[in-house]
Design an enzyme around this catalytic site. Sequence first.
Site, PDB file in Angstrom:
ATOM      1  N   TYR A   1      -0.305  -6.502  -3.642  1.00  0.00           N
ATOM      2  CA  TYR A   1      -0.951  -6.612  -2.337  1.00  0.00           C
ATOM      3  C   TYR A   1      -1.837  -5.372  -2.263  1.00  0.00           C
ATOM      4  O   TYR A   1      -1.424  -4.306  -1.819  1.00  0.00           O
ATOM      5  CB  TYR A   1       0.081  -6.652  -1.211  1.00  0.00           C
TER       6      TYR A   1
ATOM      7  N   ASP B   1      -2.520 -10.989  -3.573  1.00  0.00           N
ATOM      8  CA  ASP B   1      -3.660 -10.753  -2.688  1.00  0.00           C
ATOM      9  C   ASP B   1      -4.386  -9.539  -3.249  1.00  0.00           C
ATOM     10  O   ASP B   1      -3.916  -8.405  -3.121  1.00  0.00           O
ATOM     11  CB  ASP B   1      -3.169 -10.496  -1.261  1.00  0.00           C
TER      12      ASP B   1
END
Length: 338
Positions: free
Chosen positions: A177, A216
């Site tokens: 992330y 992500d």
Amino acid sequence: MPPKKKTNAVKRKAPSESQSDNEATAQSASKKTKVSRDSLEPAVATNGQPTNKVLPVNISFLPRIAGTVRLSTWNICSLASASKKGFKFYVEAEDPDVLVLTETKVNEVPVDPFLTTRFPHCTWAISSKKTYSGTAVLSKHKPLSVDTKLPGHPDPSSVKGRIVTVEFPGCYIVATYVTNAGQGLKTLKEKNTWNEHFTTYIRDLDKKKPVIWMGDLNVAPTAIDLANPKSNWNKTPGYTKDETEAFQNILNPPESAAGVGKFVDVWRQNHPEDKHYTYFSYRFNCRTKGLGWRLDMFVVSERLVEKVKMCEIRSDIYGASDHVPVVMEIESDIVTGN
């Protein structure tokens, strides 16, 4: 030809719409997703993606291709929140072999039989800040090793909760992330520090065995990876010269980086012209308008590309989060060793 299998299908009650604080933008359409509803299909935006704002009532997907494992990545924008909006129905229908969750926002390792019975090997990277960031790798297969650090980074506390590396017989899976450049690009310097050390790290791993980088990635690599590139260029986190160049330098290292392997953005290679996104802000009616960003993806060592059999954005799976999942199927020996 193997016998046809039934699709994994899950039926749920339709939830009501809700809001989230997460800001960004993304789009995606899944050619391998079949979603049936008790009513008419949702409208489709001009880019070809659906505009539903809650998860479909019935969720089903084609079975995995024979001889492959299925990997899924999903920014869930808080496990607690997503769990109230149908998160488990997606997981049950997808039934991935490895599930990466980003922005989990958990403060301790969850004790959830639904997850632990499906995925006996779980690693949760948890931020030092409460209900902030968080990355998890949930696997049906036991990894050879696990790490949650980014070597060389000068501020380990800022990395905590943002990266998990699991080693399997034929690859490393690196789940991230990635740090956001911040409103007004106020943390672009920190993002550049992350990119510098992460680039070194993924290249070093690639010298040992192939890498699957998923999660992500908090960057829209090119102008077709967001709905409004001109107005966002060098103004909005995720689409700046520094960030896009850092990403491109991982895919195609400069000549000065002798002996360094290339990487491939799998979905983009398979869909060179599609303007599909994985993130749609809850604000400004972005989902209905098809205004999104492609931030969630699979990036693999170039030598793994021929082993990838499918990579799709699950465009219909919107509503439990402001992101939609992305899935990839790859030859099973890469993970299992068999």
